[in-house]
Design a protein around this motif. Structure first.
Motif, PDB file in Angstrom:
ATOM      1  N   ILE A 160     -18.641  -6.362  -6.282  1.00  0.00           N
ATOM      2  CA  ILE A 160     -17.539  -7.133  -5.684  1.00  0.00           C
ATOM      3  C   ILE A 160     -16.220  -6.762  -6.350  1.00  0.00           C
ATOM      4  O   ILE A 160     -15.184  -6.608  -5.679  1.00  0.00           O
ATOM      5  N   LEU A 161     -16.238  -6.606  -7.677  1.00  0.00           N
ATOM      6  CA  LEU A 161     -15.010  -6.271  -8.398  1.00  0.00           C
ATOM      7  C   LEU A 161     -14.450  -4.923  -7.955  1.00  0.00           C
ATOM      8  O   LEU A 161     -13.246  -4.806  -7.692  1.00  0.00           O
ATOM      9  N   TRP A 162     -15.304  -3.896  -7.859  1.00  0.00           N
ATOM     10  CA  TRP A 162     -14.780  -2.576  -7.498  1.00  0.00           C
ATOM     11  C   TRP A 162     -14.249  -2.580  -6.065  1.00  0.00           C
ATOM     12  O   TRP A 162     -13.223  -1.928  -5.777  1.00  0.00           O
ATOM     13  N   THR A 163     -14.907  -3.320  -5.169  1.00  0.00           N
ATOM     14  CA  THR A 163     -14.437  -3.370  -3.779  1.00  0.00           C
ATOM     15  C   THR A 163     -13.123  -4.127  -3.676  1.00  0.00           C
ATOM     16  O   THR A 163     -12.239  -3.765  -2.876  1.00  0.00           O
ATOM     17  N   LEU A 164     -12.972  -5.173  -4.487  1.00  0.00           N
ATOM     18  CA  LEU A 164     -11.708  -5.918  -4.499  1.00  0.00           C
ATOM     19  C   LEU A 164     -10.577  -5.033  -5.009  1.00  0.00           C
ATOM     20  O   LEU A 164      -9.454  -5.057  -4.476  1.00  0.00           O
ATOM     21  N   ILE A 165     -10.836  -4.245  -6.049  1.00  0.00           N
ATOM     22  CA  ILE A 165      -9.817  -3.313  -6.550  1.00  0.00           C
ATOM     23  C   ILE A 165      -9.511  -2.250  -5.501  1.00  0.00           C
ATOM     24  O   ILE A 165      -8.347  -1.880  -5.296  1.00  0.00           O
ATOM     25  N   TRP A 166     -10.540  -1.759  -4.817  1.00  0.00           N
ATOM     26  CA  TRP A 166     -10.329  -0.780  -3.733  1.00  0.00           C
ATOM     27  C   TRP A 166      -9.407  -1.358  -2.658  1.00  0.00           C
ATOM     28  O   TRP A 166      -8.504  -0.673  -2.161  1.00  0.00           O
ATOM     29  N   LEU A 167      -9.601  -2.624  -2.317  1.00  0.00           N
ATOM     30  CA  LEU A 167      -8.787  -3.246  -1.272  1.00  0.00           C
ATOM     31  C   LEU A 167      -7.304  -3.211  -1.611  1.00  0.00           C
ATOM     32  O   LEU A 167      -6.456  -2.992  -0.733  1.00  0.00           O
ATOM     33  N   TYR A 168      -6.969  -3.388  -2.893  1.00  0.00           N
ATOM     34  CA  TYR A 168      -5.564  -3.443  -3.308  1.00  0.00           C
ATOM     35  C   TYR A 168      -5.151  -2.233  -4.147  1.00  0.00           C
ATOM     36  O   TYR A 168      -4.163  -2.293  -4.877  1.00  0.00           O
ATOM     37  N   ALA A 169      -5.905  -1.138  -4.057  1.00  0.00           N
ATOM     38  CA  ALA A 169      -5.584   0.059  -4.843  1.00  0.00           C
ATOM     39  C   ALA A 169      -4.384   0.775  -4.238  1.00  0.00           C
ATOM     40  O   ALA A 169      -4.497   1.514  -3.261  1.00  0.00           O
ATOM     41  N   ARG A 170      -3.225   0.569  -4.848  1.00  0.00           N
ATOM     42  CA  ARG A 170      -1.998   1.187  -4.333  1.00  0.00           C
ATOM     43  C   ARG A 170      -1.893   2.659  -4.705  1.00  0.00           C
ATOM     44  O   ARG A 170      -1.147   3.406  -4.091  1.00  0.00           O
ATOM     45  N   SER A 171      -2.633   3.080  -5.735  1.00  0.00           N
ATOM     46  CA  SER A 171      -2.523   4.448  -6.232  1.00  0.00           C
ATOM     47  C   SER A 171      -3.910   5.049  -6.414  1.00  0.00           C
ATOM     48  O   SER A 171      -4.924   4.337  -6.445  1.00  0.00           O
ATOM     49  N   PHE A 172      -3.939   6.367  -6.576  1.00  0.00           N
ATOM     50  CA  PHE A 172      -5.201   7.061  -6.795  1.00  0.00           C
ATOM     51  C   PHE A 172      -5.820   6.638  -8.123  1.00  0.00           C
ATOM     52  O   PHE A 172      -7.048   6.545  -8.231  1.00  0.00           O
ATOM     53  N   GLU A 173      -5.006   6.362  -9.120  1.00  0.00           N
ATOM     54  CA  GLU A 173      -5.534   5.960 -10.422  1.00  0.00           C
ATOM     55  C   GLU A 173      -6.337   4.660 -10.310  1.00  0.00           C
ATOM     56  O   GLU A 173      -7.422   4.537 -10.900  1.00  0.00           O
ATOM     57  N   LEU A 174      -5.804   3.678  -9.550  1.00  0.00           N
ATOM     58  CA  LEU A 174      -6.536   2.435  -9.337  1.00  0.00           C
ATOM     59  C   LEU A 174      -7.822   2.682  -8.554  1.00  0.00           C
ATOM     60  O   LEU A 174      -8.876   2.115  -8.850  1.00  0.00           O
ATOM     61  N   LEU A 208      -7.915  10.234   0.014  1.00  0.00           N
ATOM     62  CA  LEU A 208      -7.191  11.083  -0.934  1.00  0.00           C
ATOM     63  C   LEU A 208      -5.938  11.663  -0.292  1.00  0.00           C
ATOM     64  O   LEU A 208      -4.888  11.756  -0.951  1.00  0.00           O
ATOM     65  N   GLU A 209      -6.046  12.024   0.973  1.00  0.00           N
ATOM     66  CA  GLU A 209      -4.870  12.545   1.684  1.00  0.00           C
ATOM     67  C   GLU A 209      -3.786  11.479   1.786  1.00  0.00           C
ATOM     68  O   GLU A 209      -2.586  11.762   1.624  1.00  0.00           O
ATOM     69  N   ALA A 210      -4.191  10.235   2.043  1.00  0.00           N
ATOM     70  CA  ALA A 210      -3.219   9.139   2.149  1.00  0.00           C
ATOM     71  C   ALA A 210      -2.573   8.852   0.794  1.00  0.00           C
ATOM     72  O   ALA A 210      -1.361   8.592   0.716  1.00  0.00           O
ATOM     73  N   TYR A 211      -3.359   8.875  -0.276  1.00  0.00           N
ATOM     74  CA  TYR A 211      -2.774   8.672  -1.605  1.00  0.00           C
ATOM     75  C   TYR A 211      -1.802   9.801  -1.950  1.00  0.00           C
ATOM     76  O   TYR A 211      -0.752   9.566  -2.562  1.00  0.00           O
ATOM     77  N   LYS A 212      -2.140  11.006  -1.565  1.00  0.00           N
ATOM     78  CA  LYS A 212      -1.241  12.131  -1.804  1.00  0.00           C
ATOM     79  C   LYS A 212       0.082  11.939  -1.071  1.00  0.00           C
ATOM     80  O   LYS A 212       1.162  12.221  -1.608  1.00  0.00           O
ATOM     81  N   ALA A 213       0.002  11.444   0.157  1.00  0.00           N
ATOM     82  CA  ALA A 213       1.213  11.232   0.950  1.00  0.00           C
ATOM     83  C   ALA A 213       2.082  10.111   0.366  1.00  0.00           C
ATOM     84  O   ALA A 213       3.310  10.118   0.548  1.00  0.00           O
ATOM     85  N   ARG A 214       1.483   9.162  -0.338  1.00  0.00           N
ATOM     86  CA  ARG A 214       2.246   8.051  -0.909  1.00  0.00           C
ATOM     87  C   ARG A 214       3.000   8.444  -2.173  1.00  0.00           C
ATOM     88  O   ARG A 214       3.924   7.751  -2.585  1.00  0.00           O
ATOM     89  N   GLU A 215       2.578   9.546  -2.826  1.00  0.00           N
ATOM     90  CA  GLU A 215       3.174   9.897  -4.106  1.00  0.00           C
ATOM     91  C   GLU A 215       4.600  10.410  -3.928  1.00  0.00           C
ATOM     92  O   GLU A 215       4.900  11.138  -2.982  1.00  0.00           O
ATOM     93  N   THR A 216       5.442  10.026  -4.870  1.00  0.00           N
ATOM     94  CA  THR A 216       6.856  10.421  -4.819  1.00  0.00           C
ATOM     95  C   THR A 216       7.195  11.530  -5.801  1.00  0.00           C
ATOM     96  O   THR A 216       8.311  12.015  -5.811  1.00  0.00           O
ATOM     97  N   HIS A 217       6.240  11.924  -6.654  1.00  0.00           N
ATOM     98  CA  HIS A 217       6.478  13.031  -7.596  1.00  0.00           C
ATOM     99  C   HIS A 217       5.152  13.740  -7.853  1.00  0.00           C
ATOM    100  O   HIS A 217       4.087  13.283  -7.424  1.00  0.00           O
ATOM    101  N   ASP A 218       5.229  14.873  -8.523  1.00  0.00           N
ATOM    102  CA  ASP A 218       4.054  15.724  -8.725  1.00  0.00           C
ATOM    103  C   ASP A 218       3.396  15.540 -10.098  1.00  0.00           C
ATOM    104  O   ASP A 218       2.495  16.293 -10.448  1.00  0.00           O
ATOM    105  N   LEU A 219       3.845  14.565 -10.871  1.00  0.00           N
ATOM    106  CA  LEU A 219       3.303  14.361 -12.212  1.00  0.00           C
ATOM    107  C   LEU A 219       2.282  13.230 -12.213  1.00  0.00           C
ATOM    108  O   LEU A 219       2.319  12.318 -13.039  1.00  0.00           O
ATOM    109  N   THR A 220       1.361  13.266 -11.266  1.00  0.00           N
ATOM    110  CA  THR A 220       0.333  12.240 -11.162  1.00  0.00           C
ATOM    111  C   THR A 220      -1.038  12.862 -11.401  1.00  0.00           C
ATOM    112  O   THR A 220      -1.206  14.087 -11.361  1.00  0.00           O
TER     113      THR A 220
END
Length: 482
Positions: free
Chosen positions: A127-141, A38-50
């Motif tokens: 398997i599906l959720w782990t695959l999505i986790w692997l490529y989850a670029r955002s907290f929403e994913l 969660l800390e890493a996803y927060k650091a990736r965000e470029t705005h506060d409307l997430t």
């Protein structure tokens, strides 16, 4: 059961154990990574409307309200770091809530379509959720992946159901003890594996591509490998067990009219008591489900706040936290293999005795921790005694309760175990919220004292309202089964 079927049942039980161990290792890899993810996803965000920013803002407002109106712990005084840990806890509660919703449906589907296809379908979801986790670029994913994980994790209840299919009352408890061993080993080793793989870099060649990796993607990749291996193993080795017990009864010789007449007479004499028997079953199942819910409500809450306590009261480092949790897991494993499995099955009353001992050990352990908080910070003897109570409870209570539920009847096992797991999961989802509220508002000593008294009362209710052996409440034979 014949010796051949008994041998086949043992083989299937071992297959289930290996698969479940792989599954729990995969499941627990993410546990120590949630706050840092969660800390890493927060650091990736470029705005506060997430979504993540909005959730953290609400949690921050709640934390500030608690700090303004009560004497908060040092944990809450950490500010933003505490907010991330609390959000990680909420994600854990969401997972348990989803399990509460889906567990009964998984159990009913297993009774209708078979254990094997439903289990393999659950594996595809994992398997599906782990695959999505692997490529989850955002907290929403990432959140979407966790929702899929909560809705598809049926491995534990289906493992219990399969073991119930292939064992008789004399061997049921020993078989289900393997589920507890898999849990203890997985929760001891899995988080360490997750912490190790979190240190390995896994960066994409094109950071802006659609295949940008998630934070700690190496851990996700290893988890995916475990799930793929488990799925292949189950597909190749696991047979269907829904009708396993039908083959354990020798058919009557053709033309044996005396046997048929005796079966008919037995069926006729059983009919007047069938309604009362079903009523007893429903009442007992309701009691066990309610006791399961209340026990896990308090146990999971106390378990969730334990790391907060050691950080807040004793200033434990990450290494000390790991040693304490590892001690609980290793001791629970040893108790399962060297004590519980040897005792269970020796008498019809063993399961109930084990549940009572586990609950009383849990109550005593929580009382030790409550008094430990009043001592000097350097004195941790009572804390480690409390950890022993946690280990005994982990080794006995839930697994023996599963065995008692499965023994009530030999039909619709998936439905009963699904409803039973659902009751426990809603307790797991609500317990941490209650325990954290008591901990932060009334203090750690009050929190653990309340937990100790509550578990003790639950053990008394269990003794009073649950029979010594649930195997005596069996289904009325039908003509087909004769």
């Amino acid at each position: 059961m014949t010796s051949t079927l008994a041998k086949q049942g043992r083989r299937i039980t071992h297959i289930v154990f290996i698969a479940l161990l792989l599954d729990i290792l995969s499941f627990t890899i993410i546990l120590p990574l949630l706050p840092r993810s969660l800390e890493a996803y927060k650091a990736r965000e470029t705005h506060d409307l997430t979504l993540l920013s909005s959730l953290l803002a609400r949690i921050s407002s709640l934390r500030e309200y608690i700090q303004a109106h009560s004497a908060s712990s040092r944990f809450l005084q950490q500010g933003a770091r505490a907010d991330l840990v609390l959000l990680g806890g909420l994600l854990g509660s969401l997972y348990s809530l989803l399990q509460f919703i889906v567990a009964p449906w998984i159990g009913r589907a297993a009774d209708r379509f078979g254990r094997r296809p439903v289990l393999l379908l659950c594996m595809l979801g994992n398997i599906l959720w782990t695959l999505i986790w692997l490529y989850a670029r955002s907290f929403e994913l990432f959140l979407g992946a966790r929702i899929i994980a909560g809705l598809s994790e049926g491995n534990v209840q289906l493992s219990n159901t399969i073991i119930a299919d292939v064992t008789d009352p004399a061997t049921r408890s020993r078989g289900m003890a393997l589920v507890g061993i898999a849990f203890a080993v997985g929760f001891t080793v899995g988080p360490s594996i997750g912490a190790y793989f979190s240190q390995l870099p896994l960066e994409p060649s094109q950071p802006r591509s659609i295949f940008t990796y998630a934070p700690f993607a190496a851990a996700a990749l290893f988890s995916l490998v475990l799930l793929l291996a488990e799925t292949l193993f189950l597909y190749v080795r696991l047979p269907e067990t829904l009708d396993f017990k039908r083959h354990s009864s020798e058919p009557s010789p053709a033309g044996d009219s005396g046997t048929e007449d005796a079966a008919t007479d037995s069926l006729a004499s059983a009919q007047p008591s069938a309604q009362n028997n079903c009523k007893q079953q429903r009442q007992l199942l309701q009691r066990l489900n309610l006791l399961h819910f209340t026990y896990l409500f308090f146990f999971s809450g106390m378990e969730y706040t334990l790391t907060f306590l050691t950080h807040d009261q004793f200033s434990f480092s990450n290494g000390q936290q790991g040693r304490l949790l590892g001690f609980i897991g290793i001791l629970s494993t040893l108790l399962q293999g060297m004590w519980v499995r040897r005792r269970r099955g020796k008498s019809a009353h063993t399961d109930k005795d084990m549940v009572v001992k586990g609950m009383l050990a849990c109550s005593a352990g929580l009382l030790c921790i409550a008094y430990c908080t009043a001592m000097s910070p350097g004195s941790t003897l009572l804390l480690w005694m409390g950890a022993v109570g946690f280990a005994v409870a982990s080794a006995t209570v839930v697994n023996c309760l599963n065995s008692m539920v499965s023994l009530i009847n030999d039909v619709e096992t998936g439905k009963r175990l699904g409803d039973f797991r659902s009751a426990g999961q809603i307790g797991r989802s609500m317990g941490p919220l209650f325990a954290c509220s008591v901990y932060w508002l009334l203090g750690s000593r009050t929190c653990y004292f309340v937990g100790s008294v509550a578990v003790f009362v639950i053990s008394l209710l269990f003794i009073a309202f649950v029979p010594a052996s649930t195997a005596t409440i069996s289904r009325i034979p039908t003509k087909k089964s004769q």
